[in-house]
Design a protein around this motif. Structure first.
Motif, PDB file in Angstrom:
ATOM      1  N   UNK A   1     -39.223  66.466  46.559  1.00 19.89           N
ATOM      2  CA  UNK A   1     -38.972  65.123  47.077  1.00 19.89           C
ATOM      3  C   UNK A   1     -40.182  64.588  47.839  1.00 19.89           C
ATOM      4  N   UNK A   2     -40.923  65.460  48.491  1.00 22.35           N
ATOM      5  CA  UNK A   2     -42.122  65.008  49.191  1.00 22.35           C
ATOM      6  C   UNK A   2     -43.215  64.598  48.215  1.00 22.35           C
ATOM      7  N   UNK A   3     -43.257  65.238  47.047  1.00 22.67           N
ATOM      8  CA  UNK A   3     -44.182  64.777  46.004  1.00 22.67           C
ATOM      9  C   UNK A   3     -43.828  63.346  45.590  1.00 22.67           C
ATOM     10  N   UNK A   4     -42.534  63.095  45.388  1.00 21.12           N
ATOM     11  CA  UNK A   4     -42.100  61.742  45.037  1.00 21.12           C
ATOM     12  C   UNK A   4     -42.481  60.738  46.123  1.00 21.12           C
ATOM     13  N   UNK A   5     -42.327  61.123  47.385  1.00 19.48           N
ATOM     14  CA  UNK A   5     -42.693  60.226  48.489  1.00 19.48           C
ATOM     15  C   UNK A   5     -44.187  59.918  48.456  1.00 19.48           C
ATOM     16  N   UNK A   6     -45.004  60.919  48.159  1.00 26.01           N
ATOM     17  CA  UNK A   6     -46.445  60.716  48.076  1.00 26.01           C
ATOM     18  C   UNK A   6     -46.791  59.796  46.909  1.00 26.01           C
ATOM     19  N   UNK A   7     -46.155  60.009  45.752  1.00 26.01           N
ATOM     20  CA  UNK A   7     -46.391  59.150  44.587  1.00 26.01           C
ATOM     21  C   UNK A   7     -46.062  57.701  44.921  1.00 26.01           C
ATOM     22  N   UNK A   8     -44.933  57.490  45.589  1.00 24.39           N
ATOM     23  CA  UNK A   8     -44.560  56.122  45.953  1.00 24.39           C
ATOM     24  C   UNK A   8     -45.574  55.500  46.901  1.00 24.39           C
ATOM     25  N   UNK A   9     -46.021  56.272  47.881  1.00 24.85           N
ATOM     26  CA  UNK A   9     -46.982  55.746  48.855  1.00 24.85           C
ATOM     27  C   UNK A   9     -48.279  55.354  48.174  1.00 24.85           C
ATOM     28  N   UNK A  10     -48.762  56.205  47.265  1.00 25.93           N
ATOM     29  CA  UNK A  10     -50.024  55.901  46.582  1.00 25.93           C
ATOM     30  C   UNK A  10     -49.889  54.733  45.613  1.00 25.93           C
ATOM     31  N   UNK A  11     -48.675  54.418  45.189  1.00 31.71           N
ATOM     32  CA  UNK A  11     -48.487  53.220  44.362  1.00 31.71           C
ATOM     33  C   UNK A  11     -48.587  51.950  45.209  1.00 31.71           C
TER      34      UNK A  11
END
Length: 387
Positions: free
Chosen positions: A210-220
């Motif tokens: 889930x933290x990977x998903x949070x990072x992906x969203x932030x970088x978008x």
């Protein structure tokens, strides 16, 4: 729709203490006096025009707080047909108390991901945009956002100590990531882990995912590596697209020092605001007539993943799990379309669409002692009529 009328009650646990509060209003008593009263009384409210009688609601909620087998319950809120019909808080807690999500945060992360995909920022079935995985010969470049949401990335993540493993708990991925060597940059810790299976082959529940998903969203949202910029970009998006439209004004996510939202485990909100998220998903991404989230996304979240029928898109489902995995809900005692946000120590938002019902239970019960809590939630569900 008519507004529910509530009968309010507060029961003192020590002599001379009594507290009667509106479930929505504020007392005029001085702050110190309110604090003293809160420490010795619980707050309870039951609608007098609900499908279930006030007495039946009170009797159904009481065991959460009074049965020692359930350890410590801090808050229970029940919504039926979009209205709060019952709520109770332990001494020291109330409608304004922010309580931690633990893994219920994962469903918030998935909901935000659905909004980003609907906005065209990301795609469900394209390779997840993680720079660490972009080498042509890296098997991680086959991981998609769908795999991550289904907890089937194939990455070597271990949520806790597995049965028979002699290693101490602090060597498991989640404690290391959140509190030890990974805490400065949880996404880097999670994204640099090697593969232990092919993408899409194995179910492995993990907060790191889930933290990977949070990072992906932030970088978008931003190319900046500045922690404050990253944090503010993610928080502004979450507030503007989800929290504020739902009226979840208490929702407070935590971030690591690199500015990544701790999307697997650390968000804080009142019990009523957790209920609003459950209602939003029950209503297929609609609030007050506005369709904020495509119905296709809530359908995805509420559909069994290939490797575990009881898990959808970062959401638990009322289905039987494969042999050898602990049952999490109650597939033999409640409708099959029930779904839930579940977190460590018994944080639960349980939704029954057939009954237009959302139940929130927050507290502190050891994970291996949750059967009585689940049993009581199933009893509460069965109090309400099915459509």
């Amino acid at each position: 729709m008519p507004t529910n009328k509530h009968a309010l009650s507060a029961t003192a646990f020590s002599l001379g203490a009594a507290l009667i509060l509106s479930s929505c209003g504020n007392s005029d008593a001085p702050a110190a006096q309110q604090a003293s009263e809160k420490s010795s009384a619980f707050i309870a409210s039951y609608a007098d025009d609900a499908a279930v009688s006030q007495q039946a609601l009170a009797d159904a909620i009481a065991p959460f707080f009074e049965n020692p087998e359930m350890s410590e319950t801090r808050a229970v809120v029940i919504m039926h047909g979009g209205q709060v019909v019952a709520e109770r808080y332990a001494p020291g807690y109330g409608p304004d108390s922010k309580l931690i999500s633990w893994s219920m945060a994962k469903t918030v992360t998935a909901t935000l991901m659905g909004l980003m995909i609907a906005d065209g920022r990301l795609a469900l079935d394209e390779p997840a945009p993680v720079s660490e995985w972009r080498q042509a010969n890296d098997p991680r470049n086959k991981i998609t956002i769908r795999h991550l949401l289904h907890m089937s990335s194939g990455l070597d993540h271990t949520e806790g100590v597995e049965p028979g493993n002699p290693n101490p708990i602090y060597e498991a991925d989640t404690p290391r990531m959140l509190f030890l060597d990974g805490r400065e940059n949880v996404a880097r810790y999670a994204e640099t882990r090697p593969m232990e299976a092919k993408a899409g082959e194995k179910f492995e529940y993990s907060s790191a995912t889930s933290n990977i998903l949070a990072d992906i969203m932030t970088r978008s949202l931003t190319d900046s590596k500045d922690p404050a910029v990253r944090r503010d970009a993610m928080l502004e998006y979450a507030k503007g697209r989800l929290f504020e439209p739902l009226g979840m004004n208490s929702m407070t996510p935590e971030f690591d020092r690199s500015g990544t939202m701790l999307g697997g485990s650390m968000m804080h909100a009142t019990a009523r605001d957790w209920a609003k998220l459950g209602e939003f998903l029950r209503n297929n991404g609609s609030v007050r007539g506005a369709q904020l989230l495509p119905t296709s996304w809530t359908r995805f979240m509420r559909t069994s993943s290939p490797n575990d029928a009881a898990y959808g898109g970062h959401l638990w489902l009322n289905k039987k799990r494969p042999d050898g995995r602990n049952q999490v809900l109650f597939p033999d005692r409640a409708p099959s379309d029930v779904f839930a946000l579940l977190g460590h120590l018994g944080q639960q938002v349980v939704v029954s669409p057939q009954q237009k019902l959302t139940i929130v239970r927050l507290g502190k019960t050891p994970d291996d002692k949750l059967d009585p809590v689940n049993d009581q939630i199933a009893r509460v569900i069965n109090l309400f009529p099915k459509k």
